[in-house]
Write a protein that holds these residues in place. Structure first.
Motif, PDB file in Angstrom:
ATOM      1  N   VAL A 213       0.807  -1.313   0.123  1.00 22.16           N
ATOM      2  CA  VAL A 213      -0.162  -0.110   0.004  1.00 22.16           C
ATOM      3  C   VAL A 213       0.824   1.320  -0.031  1.00 22.16           C
ATOM      4  CG1 VAL A 213      -1.903  -1.132   1.047  1.00 22.16           C
ATOM      5  CG2 VAL A 213      -0.195   0.123   2.486  1.00 22.16           C
ATOM      6  N   GLY A 214       2.080   1.134   0.119  1.00 18.60           N
ATOM      7  CA  GLY A 214       2.895   2.373   0.176  1.00 18.60           C
ATOM      8  C   GLY A 214       3.342   2.841   1.406  1.00 18.60           C
ATOM      9  N   HIS A 215       4.451   3.668   1.310  1.00 19.68           N
ATOM     10  CA  HIS A 215       5.003   4.254   2.527  1.00 19.68           C
ATOM     11  C   HIS A 215       4.103   5.135   3.471  1.00 19.68           C
ATOM     12  CE1 HIS A 215       8.831   2.897   0.923  1.00 19.68           C
ATOM     13  NE2 HIS A 215       9.417   3.212   2.078  1.00 19.68           N
ATOM     14  N   VAL A 216       3.532   6.298   2.601  1.00 17.13           N
ATOM     15  CA  VAL A 216       2.648   7.296   3.056  1.00 17.13           C
ATOM     16  C   VAL A 216       1.512   6.682   4.171  1.00 17.13           C
ATOM     17  CG1 VAL A 216       1.187   9.185   2.877  1.00 17.13           C
ATOM     18  CG2 VAL A 216       3.401   8.934   1.594  1.00 17.13           C
ATOM     19  N   ARG A 217       0.610   5.693   3.280  1.00 11.45           N
ATOM     20  CA  ARG A 217      -0.395   4.907   3.918  1.00 11.45           C
ATOM     21  C   ARG A 217       0.040   4.081   5.259  1.00 11.45           C
ATOM     22  NH1 ARG A 217      -3.841   2.665  -1.308  1.00 11.45           N
ATOM     23  NH2 ARG A 217      -4.399   4.754  -1.975  1.00 11.45           N
ATOM     24  N   VAL A 218       1.099   3.467   5.233  1.00  8.72           N
ATOM     25  CA  VAL A 218       1.452   2.715   6.323  1.00  8.72           C
ATOM     26  C   VAL A 218       1.950   3.574   7.563  1.00  8.72           C
ATOM     27  CG1 VAL A 218       3.420   1.292   7.325  1.00  8.72           C
ATOM     28  CG2 VAL A 218       2.155   0.739   4.928  1.00  8.72           C
TER      29      VAL A 218
ATOM     30  N   ARG B 162       0.497  -2.757  24.501  1.00 11.90           N
ATOM     31  CA  ARG B 162       2.076  -2.663  24.319  1.00 11.90           C
ATOM     32  C   ARG B 162       2.356  -3.497  23.081  1.00 11.90           C
ATOM     33  NH1 ARG B 162       6.413  -0.018  26.297  1.00 11.90           N
ATOM     34  NH2 ARG B 162       7.564  -1.830  26.984  1.00 11.90           N
ATOM     35  N   ILE B 163       1.765  -4.707  22.810  1.00  9.33           N
ATOM     36  CA  ILE B 163       1.992  -5.404  21.589  1.00  9.33           C
ATOM     37  C   ILE B 163       1.657  -4.666  20.307  1.00  9.33           C
ATOM     38  CG2 ILE B 163       1.382  -7.415  20.204  1.00  9.33           C
ATOM     39  CD1 ILE B 163       0.999  -8.990  22.938  1.00  9.33           C
ATOM     40  N   LEU B 164       0.413  -3.992  20.373  1.00 14.29           N
ATOM     41  CA  LEU B 164       0.172  -3.187  19.277  1.00 14.29           C
ATOM     42  C   LEU B 164       0.990  -2.172  19.034  1.00 14.29           C
ATOM     43  CD1 LEU B 164      -1.994  -2.657  16.859  1.00 14.29           C
ATOM     44  CD2 LEU B 164      -3.423  -1.455  18.922  1.00 14.29           C
ATOM     45  N   ILE B 165       1.312  -1.487  20.120  1.00 10.47           N
ATOM     46  CA  ILE B 165       2.003  -0.144  19.845  1.00 10.47           C
ATOM     47  C   ILE B 165       3.630  -0.631  19.375  1.00 10.47           C
ATOM     48  CG2 ILE B 165       3.188   0.448  22.059  1.00 10.47           C
ATOM     49  CD1 ILE B 165       2.006   2.971  22.299  1.00 10.47           C
ATOM     50  N   GLY B 166       4.247  -1.585  20.101  1.00  7.07           N
ATOM     51  CA  GLY B 166       5.557  -2.065  19.575  1.00  7.07           C
ATOM     52  C   GLY B 166       5.441  -2.593  18.094  1.00  7.07           C
ATOM     53  N   PHE B 167       4.555  -3.086  17.560  1.00  5.39           N
ATOM     54  CA  PHE B 167       4.146  -3.346  16.107  1.00  5.39           C
ATOM     55  C   PHE B 167       4.058  -2.073  15.324  1.00  5.39           C
ATOM     56  CE2 PHE B 167       1.540  -4.138  12.230  1.00  5.39           C
ATOM     57  CZ  PHE B 167       1.997  -5.384  11.815  1.00  5.39           C
ATOM     58  N   CYS B 168       3.399  -1.169  15.854  1.00  2.13           N
ATOM     59  CA  CYS B 168       3.291   0.047  15.182  1.00  2.13           C
ATOM     60  C   CYS B 168       4.643   0.907  15.075  1.00  2.13           C
ATOM     61  CB  CYS B 168       2.070   0.934  15.696  1.00  2.13           C
ATOM     62  SG  CYS B 168       0.471   0.147  15.448  1.00  2.13           S
ATOM     63  N   PHE B 169       5.045   1.094  16.153  1.00  2.00           N
ATOM     64  CA  PHE B 169       6.444   1.882  16.313  1.00  2.00           C
ATOM     65  C   PHE B 169       7.286   0.986  15.049  1.00  2.00           C
ATOM     66  CE2 PHE B 169       5.573   4.301  19.954  1.00  2.00           C
ATOM     67  CZ  PHE B 169       6.108   5.399  19.570  1.00  2.00           C
ATOM     68  N   SER B 170       7.528  -0.170  15.192  1.00  3.15           N
ATOM     69  CA  SER B 170       8.311  -0.889  14.134  1.00  3.15           C
ATOM     70  C   SER B 170       8.037  -0.574  13.013  1.00  3.15           C
ATOM     71  CB  SER B 170       8.239  -2.470  14.518  1.00  3.15           C
ATOM     72  OG  SER B 170       9.083  -3.144  13.379  1.00  3.15           O
ATOM     73  N   GLY B 171       6.764  -0.540  12.416  1.00  3.14           N
ATOM     74  CA  GLY B 171       6.502  -0.369  11.030  1.00  3.14           C
ATOM     75  C   GLY B 171       6.763   1.199  10.892  1.00  3.14           C
ATOM     76  N   VAL B 172       6.549   2.152  11.726  1.00  3.17           N
ATOM     77  CA  VAL B 172       7.032   3.547  11.590  1.00  3.17           C
ATOM     78  C   VAL B 172       8.390   3.588  11.246  1.00  3.17           C
ATOM     79  CG1 VAL B 172       7.085   5.715  12.742  1.00  3.17           C
ATOM     80  CG2 VAL B 172       4.854   4.455  12.587  1.00  3.17           C
ATOM     81  N   TYR B 173       9.101   2.931  12.183  1.00  2.00           N
ATOM     82  CA  TYR B 173      10.664   3.101  11.833  1.00  2.00           C
ATOM     83  C   TYR B 173      11.083   2.420  10.577  1.00  2.00           C
ATOM     84  CZ  TYR B 173      10.987   3.802  17.191  1.00  2.00           C
ATOM     85  OH  TYR B 173      10.916   4.293  18.410  1.00  2.00           O
ATOM     86  N   VAL B 174      10.464   1.481  10.277  1.00  2.00           N
ATOM     87  CA  VAL B 174      10.880   0.788   8.885  1.00  2.00           C
ATOM     88  C   VAL B 174      10.792   1.949   7.891  1.00  2.00           C
ATOM     89  CG1 VAL B 174      10.187  -0.769   7.152  1.00  2.00           C
ATOM     90  CG2 VAL B 174      10.548  -1.535   9.684  1.00  2.00           C
ATOM     91  N   THR B 175       9.478   2.525   7.947  1.00  2.00           N
ATOM     92  CA  THR B 175       8.939   3.517   6.696  1.00  2.00           C
ATOM     93  C   THR B 175      10.043   4.751   6.930  1.00  2.00           C
ATOM     94  OG1 THR B 175       6.798   2.796   7.349  1.00  2.00           O
ATOM     95  CG2 THR B 175       7.262   4.673   6.017  1.00  2.00           C
ATOM     96  N   ALA B 176      10.438   5.309   8.137  1.00  2.00           N
ATOM     97  CA  ALA B 176      11.180   6.613   8.343  1.00  2.00           C
ATOM     98  C   ALA B 176      12.505   6.283   7.956  1.00  2.00           C
ATOM     99  CB  ALA B 176      11.130   6.797   9.630  1.00  2.00           C
ATOM    100  N   GLU B 177      12.950   4.941   8.213  1.00  2.00           N
ATOM    101  CA  GLU B 177      14.718   4.707   8.025  1.00  2.00           C
ATOM    102  C   GLU B 177      14.569   4.392   6.516  1.00  2.00           C
ATOM    103  OE1 GLU B 177      14.980   2.355  12.410  1.00  2.00           O
ATOM    104  OE2 GLU B 177      15.045   1.266  10.741  1.00  2.00           O
TER     105      GLU B 177
END
Length: 423
Positions: free
Chosen positions: A68-73, A101-116
């Protein structure tokens, strides 16, 4: 460095605000859990949830981005983070917090992948090392700043949960409004864990043990400090001391790693982690001594991660380094998942200062294993890669970027050596 800052300031600003939000929620839950009467073991389960979600996100986020692309994720996961932060005080139950915490860990990981991936795309071969250094610095600044914001409200109320939610929401504005174009996304196929262990047993064992040590610091330091009766201001300062030490010691240890047998340095730095934790266990009745212990433990254990990555690369071919990234991140994540749980169990059996006992044991095992490995294989000698700073919270994208820096530095060193030989 200024060139990187000019081209990526919006991304780095956004990541700083994200780290403030992430740093606040970790410390705040540790304090609020004590107020709500959660047991140490219940809090250890809550804290381990973040690392379980983070590991899952680091493996699933790349596929989400491709679909779905970087921006949407980026926008979708950011919305979930803000929502969970607001919901924590509304559902003060260990099970609800663990799910959050599981959900927020998942989301932060995805955000980091996108930003990095954006950061890596914006960097060139000449600036990628500086970009990683700045990324590390803003991460540390964010976490340390988060501890100062803990004094902005009452942990038993709602305001301290609202602040990180707002900061996370704001963090996406500079990133989404200025980042262009969207980078192409791809990650290397991971090396099997069996092959990775065959190439570098110390690398695999080291990142696993460090995952446990890092998770104890990031997840259980506030729980420990609450259990021994520190005030909110003291808890925040104690947590910040780990990351201040990590920031200040990253580059001196990196400088040493390029000038001596890395296994020797791994052994000494691991012994430093154990010594710092032992000092906290013995002299922890004094708040000032606790701060010194946290500074030493954070200042030795965090740079140790990049040091072990560099050691692992010493025994890999250039074309295998990117493939090794996924395996190293996975092994580190597995150690991080179990870290808070075991720490909580030890604290329940021994008492709050079991927090330090746990880190003493893991760091001593790592130091001993490094010494053992020196008897099993000769040093890599002069044919070694250069050290590149990277934190354990980095995803495979940042790890692969760091591997590119290792390769570029090694090729540059080889070129310089060849030129000197010709002259």
């Amino acid at each position: 460095m200024l060139q990187v800052l000019r081209s990526s300031w919006a991304l780095l600003l956004g990541m700083t605000l994200l780290m403030v939000g992430n740093g606040m929620q970790g410390t705040l839950l540790g304090i609020r859990g004590a107020i709500e009467g959660f047991s140490t073991f219940e809090m250890s389960i809550v804290m381990s949830g973040y690392f379980l979600g983070f590991l899952g996100g680091s493996r699933l986020a790349p596929e989400m981005i491709r679909r779905v692309g970087h921006v949407r994720v980026f926008a979708a996961l950011g919305s979930f983070i803000s929502a969970v932060l607001i919901l924590y005080p509304a559902f003060t139950d260990p099970t609800a917090w663990t799910i959050g915490r599981i959900l927020i860990g998942f989301c932060f990981s995805g955000v980091y992948v996108t930003a990095e991936s954006w950061l890596n795309n914006a960097a060139t071969n000449e600036t990628r090392g500086k970009a990683l250094s700045l990324y590390l610095i803003v991460q540390m600044i964010g976490i340390v700043s988060a501890q100062a914001l803990m004094l902005a409200g009452d942990p038993s109320g709602f305001i301290l949960f609202i602040i990180p939610s707002v900061l996370v929401s704001i963090s996406f504005a500079p990133i989404l409004l200025s980042i262009s174009p969207t980078p192409a996304f791809g990650t290397a196929k991971a090396m099997t864990l069996k092959e990775l262990f065959t190439r570098s047993p110390l690398g695999c064992v080291g990142v696993f043990l460090l995952g446990g040590i890092f998770a104890a610091q990031f997840g259980m330091s506030a729980v420990f400090a609450s259990n021994i009766g520190l005030s909110v201001g003291q808890i925040s300062t104690f947590v910040a001391a780990f990351y201040i030490g990590a920031l200040l010691m990253q580059y001196p240890i990196g400088w040493l790693s390029d000038r001596m047998d890395r296994r020797v340095l791994i052994g000494f730095v691991s012994a430093g982690v154990a010594a710092g934790a032992l000092f906290g266990f013995v002299a922890g009745g004094s708040f000032e001594m606790l701060l010194l212990s946290a500074f030493v433990v954070g200042g030795t254990s965090n740079p140790l991660y990049a040091l072990i990555i560099a050691h692992t690369n010493d025994f890999l071919e250039h074309e295998d380094m990117a493939a090794a990234s996924g395996g190293l991140v996975f092994v580190n994540g597995m150690g991080a998942i179990f870290g808070p749980i075991i720490t909580g169990w030890v604290m329940g059996v021994i008492g709050p200062f079991g927090f330090f006992i746990y880190m003493i044991v893991l760091a001593t095992i790592l130091a001993g294993y490094a010494a053992y490995r020196m008897t099993q294989r000769p040093t890599a000698g002069a044919d070694t890669t250069s050290y590149a700073p990277i934190l354990q919270s980095a995803t495979t994208v940042a790890m692969e970027a760091a591997q590119e820096v290792y390769i570029e530095n090694e090729l540059e060193d080889e070129s310089n050596t060849f030129e000197q030989a010709e002259n």
